[in-house]
Design an enzyme around this catalytic site. Structure first.
Site, PDB file in Angstrom:
ATOM      1  N   HIS A   1      -0.419  -2.625   0.630  1.00  0.00           N
ATOM      2  CA  HIS A   1      -0.673  -2.467   2.062  1.00  0.00           C
ATOM      3  C   HIS A   1       0.516  -2.908   2.898  1.00  0.00           C
ATOM      4  CE1 HIS A   1      -2.270  -3.367   6.071  1.00  0.00           C
ATOM      5  NE2 HIS A   1      -3.294  -2.580   5.797  1.00  0.00           N
ATOM      6  N   ASP A   2       1.035  -4.085   2.622  1.00  0.00           N
ATOM      7  CA  ASP A   2       2.161  -4.620   3.396  1.00  0.00           C
ATOM      8  C   ASP A   2       3.491  -4.465   2.670  1.00  0.00           C
ATOM      9  OD1 ASP A   2       0.329  -5.309   5.271  1.00  0.00           O
ATOM     10  OD2 ASP A   2       0.664  -7.475   5.190  1.00  0.00           O
TER      11      ASP A   2
END
Length: 314
Positions: A194-195
């Site tokens: 996600h990051d």
């Protein structure tokens, strides 16, 4: 417009680890037997289109070890409703990543498992403590990726909530030959991509799975499911994501491709068929969206359907 109408109806209804070390080799405790597997271990990664995941070297390296599901689809956007749907058969009209506390009338796979005497646990990487209910922790753990804690029949019940655990508990469980029948593993927000990137997530995944797939306490008649919560491209109405089936329950089908149409509801229908759990009466019984994984359907006699006109899933 059809999707918006369905979402409106759903909203109306709503208103009413770090890498795990291999355990010592020892005799594995018997699990409740299923027709195709005795344990399932699911890993959800984040926000990646099928083509990007498929082209990543780490995911490519795993293809020869199991079954590629090349026609697998997430259900909606953003992330949280997909997580909810994967255990509840509905995303209850949720269309954001908010904090939810669904009352005890909202059932999930947990109800079905417990009714048949099967064990379950969710392993949440970077979650600081058992049954942690805050929205995040140190910008690594996020509640929005933990659908179990959003159900009050779990979060307010001590006996159930002790099964919502930090991922470090997995090593202890394997050392005690106590892998549950049903395991849902959520990596932290870096390791799930996600990051970070799909490359980062792929490298984490290979490092995480390599010792597990050699560990008898983990792999004995286990199905490992790796997939993504949603596609990154919101304009793609198919919401096409990559999914892999690994583990010794599919050892005879290594390096094969299953092109049957599946969605996150297929996770539920596959478990229901494997263990004879019954159903939740939601998306898990929608024949267009809940085909059972083919190798399981072949053993249980479930009749899949040929989906030629799937609904929009964005």
């Amino acid at each position: 417009m059809l999707f918006k109408k369905l979402l409106s109806i759903s909203m109306a209804v709503l208103a009413t680890a770090s890498t795990v070390q291999a355990a010592p080799t020892s005799k594995v405790t018997a699990a409740v037997a299923g027709q195709a597997f005795d344990h399932v271990f699911m890993i959800f990664l984040e926000n990646t289109d099928y083509a990007l995941a498929y082209s990543d070297p780490s995911f490519q390296s795993l293809l020869s070890s199991g079954i590629l599901l090349n026609n697998y689809h997430a259900l909606t956007h953003p992330s949280e409703p997909n997580y909810i749907a994967s255990i509840a058969g509905s995303y209850y009209g949720v269309n954001n990543d908010g904090t939810y506390n669904f009352d005890s009338s909202y059932t999930s796979i947990v109800n079905l498992l417990e009714a048949k005497g099967l064990t379950w646990k969710t392993y949440q990487e970077s979650m600081p403590s058992v049954c942690y209910t805050d929205s995040s922790y140190k910008s690594l753990y996020y509640r929005k990726h933990n659908p179990f804690i959003s159900h009050q029949y779990i979060s307010t019940n001590a006996a159930r909530c002790k099964n919502v655990v930090p991922s470090t508990q997995l090593t202890t469980d394997l050392n005690n030959n106590a892998l549950p029948n049903y395991s849902f593993f959520t990596p932290n927000i870096k390791n799930d991509g996600h990051d970070t990137t799909v490359g980062y997530a792929g490298k984490w995944l290979v490092n995480f799975l390599s010792p597990l797939l050699k560990n008898p306490a983990f792999i004995s008649n286990t199905l490992v499911v790796v997939t993504f919560d949603e596609a990154e491209d919101y304009t793609d109405e198919t919401n096409h994501v990559l999914a892999l089936l690994l583990g010794d329950s599919v050892s005879s089908l290594k390096n094969t491709v299953d092109s049957t149409y599946y969605t996150h509801y297929s996770l539920l229908s596959t478990l229901e068929s494997n263990w004879g759990l019954g159903n939740l009466g939601r998306g898990d019984v929608n024949k267009q969206l809940s085909n059972v994984f083919s190798f399981v359907a072949a053993k249980t006699g479930y009749q899949n359907v040929n989906v030629t006109n799937p609904p929009p899933l964005n």
